[in-house]
Design an enzyme around this catalytic site. Structure first.
Site, short mmCIF file in Angstrom:
data_model
loop_
_atom_site.label_atom_id
_atom_site.label_comp_id
_atom_site.label_asym_id
_atom_site.label_seq_id
_atom_site.Cartn_x
_atom_site.Cartn_y
_atom_site.Cartn_z
N HIS A 93 -13.87 -10.68 7.51
CA HIS A 93 -12.97 -11.05 8.60
C HIS A 93 -11.73 -10.15 8.66
CE1 HIS A 93 -10.89 -13.51 5.40
NE2 HIS A 93 -9.82 -13.10 6.08
N ASP A 124 -18.89 -13.47 4.07
CA ASP A 124 -17.57 -12.95 4.44
C ASP A 124 -17.12 -11.81 3.53
OD1 ASP A 124 -15.27 -12.74 5.96
OD2 ASP A 124 -14.18 -14.26 4.84
N SER A 203 -6.14 -11.90 1.73
CA SER A 203 -7.59 -11.82 1.89
C SER A 203 -8.11 -10.45 1.47
CB SER A 203 -7.98 -12.09 3.35
OG SER A 203 -7.70 -13.41 3.71
#
Length: 544
Positions: A93, A124, A203
């Protein structure tokens, strides 16, 4: 009392040199102690393994797929995974819809352009590389630890979250090891919950344990207004499976093929799906009705995708007793071993976590009171309504007489009805997400998104988000398989009128049938496109 304090003051001043040395000694001791516990993290602190990611994004407009939204920028984290293969690892993402990706090492004033080699929606994760050799000079790869950390283990998250431009380190403990909360247990993934701060920008960064090894990749935090200090990392076991799946695809690529700007990133499927659904058997009366003896447990099969090989051996109403030799509980779960703990439970698809698409799964079922052994196959995850974000067919469309037809996807529902689309009926479209199996291998749900107003479609201009059922050919309703099928039927039609049948949406004057004059549709096509500044009447990808 005051005099005694004053009398003591000279002695304190006299001890100044020794006190400074004691402080320095204590500091050195703490540093050495930290080094003993966390390993040599000098490379980490110098920024030679963890880098800042700069991304320019062009997100698509799913309800108007011929356009994109305004370019946006974001920052996140990546880290060096393998020096020999020149690999960086981050979350998918973080680089979704990226038009430009750059990375920067700590303390460096130069950014280097990066490109995506592979990405996987089901876990992911994404692999990046940097072509400039100067970037890799002095870089060090992050060591991975395959073991899932035990509860209470200390974890350090390293990355570049919002709030500053420099490297950030936060510390916490492992508070839970569990599966994601998804209605479909086959789409759940093992995750590690920590109480270290995981903020936007973290992230893609590594989560480290004592010794300096990486046990996971930070990817999200839970912030719903009623919770605090809940962050999640993707365990290394999932990372390793993603890498294995990518290398398998890479080994089957044509000899001499290389990544270039004209070649899209490899779409990796790391995890498979049984392509059947089941329900729990927690009710004792229901178990007895199905012929289960005392002590037997399992789940009852609700549906099986008829387009898969599993439909030949598994039927609706079968009771799945075990999978790969592991008994399934009446709660649909199996024991999960984490370190020395065997007290936790996770959904039964976990037993196939080491299996890849195409591999076999030995199973035991109960059918009509008889116990049978069958062999299932792990299939690709291809839900009827796609949860992908970057698949090419998500932006397919077809405009016929101002009627805009698109492919239904989770991204379309979110773009049209907002982030709370799951709590709304969405004209019945959201119910298809979890309630329907495929009828054809290439089936798509085609939706009449909206109508571009023109005299040719007068009377139908208020139709929105209606699911298309069929197109009439020679007086016969032909079920629409996908958007390419619709486009081909309309182009091949020689009839005077084009007739479309929609799924009914209840009482009222909402139309279930739309009829347009074919000659008028053909005559107005260029005008409709020009009025609405649309480059082409249709865009159909090869994947449809």
């Amino acid at each position: 009392m005051l005099e005694s304090l004053k009398r003591g003051q000279p002695s304190l001043l006299a001890m100044g040199d020794d006190s400074d040395e004691a402080i320095r000694s204590t500091k050195r001791h703490r540093q050495n102690h930290a080094k003993d516990i966390w390993g040599n993290i000098g490379a980490l602190l110098e920024g030679t393994s963890v880098v800042k990611l700069f991304c320019r994004e062009l997100k698509p407009n799913y309800s108007m797929p011929w356009t994109t939204k305004r370019q946006q920028s974001s920052t996140s984290t990546a880290f060096v995974l393998c020096l020999q293969e020149r690999l960086l690892l981050t979350n998918r993402h973080c680089v979704a819809h990226a038009s430009c990706i750059e990375v920067r090492k700590r303390g460096d004033d130069q950014k280097y352009e990066a490109e995506v080699l592979a990405r996987a929606t089901d876990c992911d994760l994404a692999l990046l590389t940097v072509r400039e050799e100067a970037f890799w000079e002095g870089a060090t790869a992050q060591t991975l630890c395959n073991e899932v950390p035990a509860l209470f283990s200390e974890v350090v998250c390293v990355g570049y979250p919002t709030g500053g431009d420099n490297l950030s380190v936060t510390k916490g403990v492992v508070s839970r090891v569990d599966y994601e909360d998804n209605p479909d247990p086959w789409r759940n993934r093992l995750v590690i919950q920590i109480d270290a701060a995981v903020n936007p920008g973290n992230s893609g960064g590594p989560a480290l344990v004592a010794g300096g090894s990486c046990v996971g990749v930070a990817y999200e935090s839970l912030k719903d207004g009623s919770t605090e200090n809940i962050g999640f990392i993707i365990p290394v076991s999932v990372v390793q499976k993603f890498l294995t799946a990518w290398r398998r695809l890479k080994s089957t690529a044509p000899v001499g093929s290389t990544v270039s700007e004209d070649v899209p990133p490899v779409r990796v499927t790391a995890f498979g799906h049984g392509r059947f659904s089941a329900q729990k058997l927690e009710n004792a009366g229901m178990r007895r009705a199905l012929g289960l003896a005392a002590g037997q447990s399992g789940v009852i099969v609700k549906s099986v995708d008829p387009t898969t090989v599993n439909a030949k051996v598994l039927q609706k109403g079968d009771v799945l007793l075990s999978l790969i030799g592991v008994p399934i509980g009446n709660d649909g779960c199996v024991p999960f071993v984490c370190g020395s703990s065997r007290h936790d439970r996770v959904p039964f698809p976990y037993v196939a976590i080491e299996k890849f698409v195409g591999e076999q799964l030995e199973a035991e079922i109960m059918r009509a009171g008889s116990k049978l052994s069958i062999t299932l196959q792990l299939c690709p995850q291809e839900p009827l309504v796609s949860v992908e974000k970057e698949a090419p067919w998500l932006l397919d469309y077809c405009i016929i007489g101002g009627l805009v037809f698109v492919v239904l996807s989770q991204q379309y529902l979110r773009a049209t009805f907002g982030d709370k689309w799951r709590k709304e009926r969405c004209n019945g479209l959201s119910e298809i997400m979890d309630s329907r199996e495929r009828e054809f291998p290439d089936e798509q749900v085609v939706v009449l998104s909206y109508v571009l107003a023109h005299t040719v479609n007068l009377g139908f201009q208020d139709v929105r988000n209606a699911r298309l059922k069929a197109f009439v050919v020679d007086g016969v309703l032909v079920r629409i398989r996908n958007i390419a099928h619709l486009s081909n039927l309309v182009e091949a039609s020689k009839e005077e009128f084009l007739r479309f049948e929609l799924y009914g949406r209840g009482a009222g004057f909402l139309p279930d049938i739309i009829v347009l004059e074919r000659s008028a549709v053909q005559a107005c096509e260029d005008e409709v496109l020009r009025r609405n500044k649309i480059p082409a009447a249709r865009k159909i990808s090869n994947s449809s």
